[in-house]
Enzyme design. Structure first.
Site, mmCIF file in Angstrom:
data_model
loop_
_atom_site.group_PDB
_atom_site.id
_atom_site.type_symbol
_atom_site.label_atom_id
_atom_site.label_comp_id
_atom_site.label_asym_id
_atom_site.label_seq_id
_atom_site.Cartn_x
_atom_site.Cartn_y
_atom_site.Cartn_z
ATOM 1 N N ASP A 187 -18.292 18.101 -10.753
ATOM 2 C CA ASP A 187 -19.897 18.616 -12.124
ATOM 3 C C ASP A 187 -20.180 19.994 -10.869
ATOM 4 O O ASP A 187 -20.575 19.336 -9.545
ATOM 5 C CB ASP A 187 -20.242 18.764 -12.977
ATOM 6 C CG ASP A 187 -20.635 19.925 -14.150
ATOM 7 O OD1 ASP A 187 -20.861 20.858 -13.565
ATOM 8 O OD2 ASP A 187 -21.095 19.511 -14.751
ATOM 9 N N ASP A 202 -19.684 11.976 -14.091
ATOM 10 C CA ASP A 202 -20.464 11.034 -14.507
ATOM 11 C C ASP A 202 -21.026 11.297 -15.607
ATOM 12 O O ASP A 202 -22.351 10.058 -16.402
ATOM 13 C CB ASP A 202 -22.313 11.125 -13.604
ATOM 14 C CG ASP A 202 -22.923 12.371 -14.456
ATOM 15 O OD1 ASP A 202 -22.337 12.846 -14.681
ATOM 16 O OD2 ASP A 202 -23.561 12.752 -13.464
ATOM 17 N N ASP A 216 -15.969 12.189 -19.304
ATOM 18 C CA ASP A 216 -15.196 12.561 -17.568
ATOM 19 C C ASP A 216 -14.698 11.114 -17.668
ATOM 20 O O ASP A 216 -13.353 11.816 -16.246
ATOM 21 C CB ASP A 216 -16.622 12.463 -16.472
ATOM 22 C CG ASP A 216 -16.558 13.510 -16.577
ATOM 23 O OD1 ASP A 216 -16.491 14.848 -15.970
ATOM 24 O OD2 ASP A 216 -18.646 13.509 -16.137
ATOM 25 N N ASN A 262 8.758 -6.490 23.215
ATOM 26 C CA ASN A 262 9.380 -7.629 23.960
ATOM 27 C C ASN A 262 10.330 -8.521 22.639
ATOM 28 O O ASN A 262 10.924 -8.945 23.717
ATOM 29 C CB ASN A 262 8.291 -8.707 23.641
ATOM 30 C CG ASN A 262 7.046 -7.741 24.692
ATOM 31 O OD1 ASN A 262 7.709 -7.033 25.505
ATOM 32 N ND2 ASN A 262 5.992 -8.387 24.672
ATOM 33 N N ASN A 276 3.326 -14.522 20.156
ATOM 34 C CA ASN A 276 2.523 -14.154 18.890
ATOM 35 C C ASN A 276 1.145 -14.474 18.744
ATOM 36 O O ASN A 276 0.305 -13.483 18.666
ATOM 37 C CB ASN A 276 3.545 -14.664 17.830
ATOM 38 C CG ASN A 276 3.481 -13.373 17.064
ATOM 39 O OD1 ASN A 276 3.596 -13.070 16.761
ATOM 40 N ND2 ASN A 276 3.620 -14.539 15.262
ATOM 41 N N ASP A 290 -1.653 -11.538 18.614
ATOM 42 C CA ASP A 290 -3.139 -11.359 17.270
ATOM 43 C C ASP A 290 -4.095 -11.306 17.528
ATOM 44 O O ASP A 290 -4.242 -10.268 16.920
ATOM 45 C CB ASP A 290 -2.364 -12.301 16.301
ATOM 46 C CG ASP A 290 -1.026 -12.020 15.497
ATOM 47 O OD1 ASP A 290 -0.753 -10.797 16.194
ATOM 48 O OD2 ASP A 290 -0.813 -13.255 15.339
#
Length: 840
Positions: free
Chosen positions: A329, A590, A594, A658, A683, A687
């Site tokens: 609006d 709002d 709505d 890998n 691993n 990470d």
């Protein structure tokens, strides 16, 4: 503890108060604490699984991780307790790392949500205070007004012109009028319980004081939600993440089962082969994906909060970033939201004190949702209304588009109606001239409509005012709105917001097209559209929309700039049509009407000052209205999505390559290329940089247009860069075995170093589409990558080296591995340029 009555809508108010052990003066803080402990929080379900214990255990729920832990424990009893202990320690450390990051993310998000929590006005210790609805308990006395949602099932104590929308529970189209003094049978159906109001409904107009009787799952709405137990619809982002996880899991399971079977066929120890296969699976599977996503989204939400944008549903960040259509609006977004009364004129077009006075009385005495129009009328009319009393009211609704009040003073009693021009004209058969003469409306209606059209072309919204003498009448209803006298018009103007046109242009540069949806007349909307930079806006009116089929509206919707003269029930239809046309649609609203459109949109947006029902329906809440705030939020959303994709790129490039290479190498080597503990250490080390990806900088070009999750793109990326990584892994194998004549321990150490370094370095390559030297990573990512590289090279020389069965490498190894690493980085950069040339 007193228990609520089963049929609380039937007994009188005193009996219900007594049953709950309270009074109309409300509860004390001590009472509230006791009742909260007894009845629990006022929510419709158990707390989400973000408690400390649930979050910690969630880090270890992957079936592959559980299998690995079981195998490690078995290994401890059968063979090697040291290696088993290392495996357990690494898995636990990885889980604790994910828990620490995700716990911080959850806490940050909770703090943001508290800022926009829906609150109820509750009478505590003799004074009304605003508290989160989750803290409302049976026995609380609450104040209700237009726009409020019911915080529980309530017995009305007093009410003034109270009308409640109960469609969520009863399916009734029209709101229900409430009367706290009515006699209601204990077995009355829900729609006839006029002395009560229920959770899940909201106030359309009027005011009330109510006693909360039931909360949470004990309410009527709670019972429905418990029976349905419907999971929220999966967002596009969640769907993409899930499909990506499934893709990697399928590849992982095929590879792991094959490798395990071949190793057993080659007569290698079964337990060692199983541990090796499980360690490979941990390296291949994106077990950190949920944690990485949570961290990225929480960090993105925190960044968006700095721009005064609060995200209630984290997964909506991606939808906000991929949004290409915004429906809104004009009030408060394109305009200032501060309405000014320009003029009040009679049917002859001259200023009219009568029109202004009647409009003032109507706005002063009505009890519906307070809005800028009524506030402007009250502020601009200096009339003394101290002698006027309201007798009754017929609230505004979106079908009639008018509101009527019955009021009197010592000399007269009037019904005064105010509303849309067409809606008011339809109930009038006479009009009053400037001199007070009342004449038939037929001869003047064309002039009135022409006058309204003139105001509209000037950009002013127009309301009409009518009245009728009502001697002896004490109540009014919709049927009484007939045979009225048309008094004149009010012209109102809401000035364009400073900077709104620039904000619209900025959204356009971001690839977001604004669709204005308004109840204003087409000329008013066209004038505003011109101010916003739309030279020749395409306009579709509500009556034209009504004549279109759903398929025709879908075909036309994307080409319309302004939807004018729109009925509230048409808003959802527009949103649905735009979505069917292939758009990612945001809806900003709002108001009371709505909510359905907010639910229908891909991302619902509201403002902190919105009514409760709109804030509850929205996924994103702006702490300040305006498209400039939203544009900043869109950029932040796209940055968050871009950083989330970076983890997926990492998981499908060096890490995947890998592990794939290691699986292949195990088939032709006479020894395992890496031991299970070394795989897990690789691993967890790779990470660490990925955990900082949420802080990484994003190239501007990645935020300039909407982007969506593309599984085909991810698959192509995985094949391209995973294959490249594997090629250089096998090159490394050749260098170690043929050129350097490495022993098994030296091979494992050398390949561990090269594997971690290559995975760390490629992060800096694939995090950007630019040449990596022309895009700077964030400080945290750069430090984490550099720190892991140093730690990896140093590890064989520390006391941990022998523990993981690493050995000190001869000096000749490092130059050779360095050359392979440099060639790999340069090759990755060249392949990246070629890849994005074919995948723009």
């Amino acid at each position: 503890m007193p228990q609520p009555l089963e049929d609380f809508w039937s007994p009188d108010r005193a009996a219900v108060l007594a049953a709950l052990g309270t009074t109309d003066g409300g509860l004390t803080a001590a009472d509230v604490a006791t009742r909260l402990a007894t009845y629990g929080p006022n929510t419709l379900g158990p707390p989400s699984g973000t408690g400390t214990l649930q979050l910690l255990l969630g880090q270890f729920k992957s079936p592959i991780v559980l299998l690995l832990l079981g195998a490690a424990i078995l290994s401890a009893f059968l063979k090697d307790p040291v290696d088993a202990g290392l495996i357990l320690a690494i898995v636990v450390a990885s889980g604790l790392l994910g828990f620490w990051q995700e716990r911080g993310a959850a806490d940050a998000v909770k703090g943001l949500l508290d800022k926009v929590a829906v609150r109820a006005d509750v009478l505590r210790d003799g004074a009304y205070v605003a508290v989160p609805t989750a803290e409302v308990v049976p026995g609380d006395v609450v104040s209700l007004s237009a726009g409020d949602t019911l915080p529980g099932d309530c017995r009305l104590l007093s009410a003034r012109d109270l009308v409640v929308d109960e469609s969520a529970l009863t399916g009734e189209t029209f709101p229900a009028e409430k009367d706290p003094d009515a006699q209601v049978a204990a077995d009355a159906p829900l729609a006839r319980r006029v002395t009560a109001a229920f959770m899940g409904t909201h106030v359309v107009s009027g005011q009330a004081v109510a006693l909360v009787v039931r909360t949470g799952t004990a309410t009527e709405f709670g019972a429905v939600s418990q029976h349905l137990r419907l999971r929220p619809a999966e967002t596009e982002f969640e769907h993409g993440v899930r499909r990506f996880g499934i893709l990697l899991m399928e590849v992982t399971m095929v590879l792991v089962v094959t490798i395990f079977g071949i190793n057993v066929y080659l007569h290698r120890p079964v337990l060692d082969s199983f541990l090796f296969a499980m360690a490979l699976a941990v390296g291949l599977t994106p077990q950190l994906l949920p944690a990485i996503i949570s961290i990225n989204l929480a960090h993105g939400a925190a960044q968006m909060a700095k721009h005064r944008v609060i995200v209630k549903q984290l997964t909506s960040i991606e939808n906000l970033g991929s949004m290409n259509v915004l429906c809104s609006d004009k009030t408060g977004t394109l305009t200032r939201g501060l309405v000014e009364v320009q003029s009040a004129v009679g049917v002859e077009g001259r200023p009219s004190e009568r029109v202004m006075r009647y409009a003032y009385l109507n706005s002063l005495l009505e009890t519906g949702f307070r809005n800028p129009i009524d506030e402007a009328i009250r502020a601009s009319a200096p009339f003394d209304a101290s002698g006027w009393r309201k007798l009754d009211e017929e609230p505004y609704d979106f079908v009639r588009k008018r509101i009527s009040i019955l009021a009197e003073d010592d000399s007269e009693r009037l019904m005064i109606t105010k509303g849309a021009v067409a809606g008011v004209l339809s109930v009038c058969d006479r009009c009053v001239l400037e001199d007070g003469t009342v004449v038939p409306l037929d001869g003047e209606s064309a002039a009135v409509r022409a006058l309204a059209e003139t105001f509209a072309e000037q950009g002013s919204r127009t309301l009409a005012v009518a009245y009728r003498d009502e001697v002896g009448v004490t109540r009014i209803g919709k049927p009484d709105e007939t045979g009225m006298i048309f008094a004149g018009l009010l012209a109102l103007f809401d000035p364009p917001k400073e900077g709104a046109a620039d904000a619209v242009a900025e959204l356009k540069r971001l690839g977001v097209q604004l669709k204005l949806i308004t109840g204003d007349a087409a000329p008013v909307a066209r004038t505003l559209g011109t101010h916003m930079g739309l030279a020749e806006p395409q306009i579709l009116t509500g009556s034209e929309l009504h004549a279109l089929s759903d398929s025709a509206l879908t075909a036309r919707s994307s080409h319309v700039d302004i939807f004018a003269e729109i009925e509230p029930n048409q808003k959802e239809r527009i949103v649905v049509a735009l979505r069917k046309a292939g758009n990612v649609v945001g809806y900003m609203g709002d108001g009371i009407n709505d909510a359905s459109a907010l639910h229908a949109a891909d991302v619902g947006l509201s403002v902190d000052s919105a009514v409760d029902v709109a804030k509850e329906a929205a996924q994103v809440v702006l702490l300040a209205p305006g498209l400039d705030v939203l544009a900043a939020g869109v950029r932040s959303g796209r940055e968050t999505f871009a950083n989330t994709l970076k983890y997926a790129f990492m998981a499908t490039s060096a890490n995947f390559g890998n592990m794939f290479s290691m699986a292949g190498a195990s088939l032709f080597l006479k020894f395992l290329p890496l031991l299970p503990t070394q795989i897990l250490l690789t691993n967890i080390l790779t990470d660490v940089p990925e955990m900082t990806i949420s802080t990484d900088s994003v190239d501007p070009e990645l935020t300039e247009r909407p982007r969506r999750w593309d599984l085909r793109f991810m698959r192509d990326f995985m094949v391209t860069f995973g294959l490249l990584s594997s090629v250089f892994d096998y090159l490394t194998f050749g260098v170690l075995l043929v050129l350097l004549k490495a022993s098994p321990a030296e091979f494992r150490t050398g390949w561990f170093v090269e594997s971690v370094l290559s995975a760390s370095m490629v992060v800096l390559i694939i995090r950007t589409r630019r040449p990596f030297l022309k895009s700077r990573p964030s400080t945290r990512l750069a430090l984490a990558t550099g720190g892991i590289a140093v730690a990896t090279v140093a590890l064989p020389y520390t006391p941990l080296g022998p523990l993981f069965q690493f050995t000190r490498l001869p000096p000749a190894f490092y130059p050779a591995l360095g050359v392979v690493l440099v060639i790999y980085v340069l090759s990755a950069e060249a392949v990246k340029a070629l890849f994005y040339r074919h995948h723009p």
